[in-house]
Scaffold this active site. Structure first.
Site, short mmCIF file in Angstrom:
data_model
loop_
_atom_site.label_atom_id
_atom_site.label_comp_id
_atom_site.label_asym_id
_atom_site.label_seq_id
_atom_site.Cartn_x
_atom_site.Cartn_y
_atom_site.Cartn_z
N GLY A 1 -13.12 -4.01 1.27
CA GLY A 1 -14.51 -3.57 1.40
C GLY A 1 -14.92 -2.60 0.31
O GLY A 1 -16.03 -2.67 -0.22
N LYS B 1 -18.74 -16.30 3.54
CA LYS B 1 -20.19 -16.24 3.68
C LYS B 1 -20.92 -15.65 2.49
O LYS B 1 -20.49 -14.67 1.90
CB LYS B 1 -20.53 -15.38 4.91
N GLY C 1 -8.58 -7.59 -0.50
CA GLY C 1 -8.78 -8.49 0.63
C GLY C 1 -8.00 -9.79 0.53
O GLY C 1 -6.83 -9.82 0.14
N ARG D 1 0.82 -1.22 0.00
CA ARG D 1 0.00 0.00 0.00
C ARG D 1 0.85 1.27 0.00
O ARG D 1 0.45 2.28 -0.56
CB ARG D 1 -0.95 -0.01 1.20
#
Length: 405
Positions: free
Chosen positions: A385, A205, A362, A39
């Protein structure tokens, strides 16, 4: 929203001006040492451009979740040190627990053209995450209300002082090169992909990806589902999934999505075989006994922890003919060498294709980098996100607040 109509650092003149730049320096630290500097490296092109143009560059970022109070282990001091090395010039670190304090004001007042100052972790202030007016005004005051550059795509889905609030108190709010690159690749994929367009979704999920699945069913030619979320889809087809991860409240939703894909003519690929074990590996990277079974024959006392060999081949073949591929979420418990085979097979297929390949941040970004395929991808998103919300079709507040061209 036309994200590509936003002003960028190429549309402004910063010579002699103070420029506040929101970066994403939320890097992993171990005993004060940065363990992954991707990053920081990703922020360099924008910083170098502003310095070359004669700007006085004031950098800010959050790190971790200090929850509105100073936590020494979440200080940005190690980032200032590494940035100095990467830029080949001193980055002055303003170590104020209140972010905009005496150190910051003195450091900024002493700046000459081409100087760099890094502020302390913006989340040391409680109002940062509440988008409070006081901190937004203080941040804008540092750059004399002139120029704000948002280059933190990883935080673009958050309406915080340093990503959104400050934009209201400056003359020019623009995006940096990293943000521009994210918008180009993710924007093209979602709005105007070269076809066939294949989307691969994994991770734990179904609940985390509900809106992504829905949005992409209207855009993709093929939707591939692996990872823990695949077992709820398999259960929706009436399969026995043993002790595999199940989002029991989402079974009807999965049935609806299977039907919707059929109606829209979207090819929906689910695992046809799975790698199963009696229990989750403990430790996560420890030895584990596994076997591969057909997806509709998972034993009652076992759980699916990765896609099987036939599925890996099926998914890889689908990627071969694609022109655009977006991948978000691993195919299994990739942190374990025995259960990383599905994720490796997909990463390898993407590395070998001629398609535009976009990795949606992610865990998928961590997986392709850890497995050594990072340099073979067209674009690896820096936002987990944020890239998910972008793929959902949501408006990201950190981009919406930027000036249009």
């Amino acid at each position: 929203m036309n994200y590509l109509a936003k002003k960028t650092v190429d549309d402004i003149n910063v010579a002699g001006k103070k420029v506040l730049v929101r970066c994403d320096f939320n890097v992993p630290l171990k005993n004060g040492v940065i363990t992954d500097e991707n990053r920081i490296v990703a922020a360099l092109p924008t910083i170098k451009k502003l310095l070359a143009d004669g700007g006085k560059v004031i950098l800010c970022s959050h790190l971790g979740k200090p929850k509105g109070e100073p936590k020494p282990e979440l200080s940005l001091a190690p980032v200032a040190k590494r940035l100095s090395e990467l830029l080949g010039k001193e980055v002055v670190f303003a170590a104020d627990d209140c972010v905009v304090g005496e150190n910051a004001k003195a450091a900024v007042a002493a700046m000459k053209d081409g100087d760099v100052v890094l502020l302390q972790n913006t989340r040391y202030r409680a109002e940062e995450t509440k988008n409070g007016e006081a901190l937004s005004r203080e941040l804008a005051g540092l750059c004399d209300g002139e120029v704000f550059v948002n280059d933190a795509f990883g935080a673009a889905h958050r309406a915080h002082c340093s990503t959104v609030g400050v934009a209201s108190y400056v003359k020019e709010a623009v995006v940096g090169y990293l943000m521009g690159k994210e918008l180009k690749y993710l924007g093209d994929a979602v709005e105007n992909p070269a076809r066939p367009f294949v989307t691969i979704l994994g991770g734990a999920k179904v609940a985390d990806k509900l809106n992504v699945i829905e949005n992409l069913l209207g855009k993709a030619d093929t939707l591939i589902i692996g990872g823990g979320m695949a077992y709820t889809f398999l259960a929706a087809k009436g399969y026995e999934i043993g002790k595999s991860l199940l989002d029991s409240e989402k079974i009807d939703y999965c049935k609806e999505m299977i039907k919707k894909a059929e109606q829209k003519g979207v090819k929906l690929l689910l695992p046809i075989d799975c790698t199963v074990a009696k229990s989750f590996p403990d430790p996560i990277d420890g030895p584990i006994d596994v076997k591969v079974v057909d997806a509709d024959k998972i034993p009652a006392d076992e759980m699916g922890l990765d896609i099987g060999t036939k599925t890996a081949e099926l998914f890889a073949n689908e990627v071969k003919s694609a022109k655009t591929v977006v991948w978000n979420g691993p195919m299994g418990v990739f942190e374990n060498p025995t259960l990383a085979k599905g994720t490796i097979a997909v990463a390898k297929a993407l590395a070998e294709t001629e398609a535009v390949t976009i990795i949606g941040g992610g865990d998928s970004a961590a997986a392709v980098n850890t497995l050594g395929f990072g340099d073979k991808m067209t674009h690896i998103s820096t936002g987990g996100g944020a890239s998910l919300e972008f793929l959902e079709g949501k408006v990201l507040p950190g981009i919406a607040c930027v000036n249009d061209k």
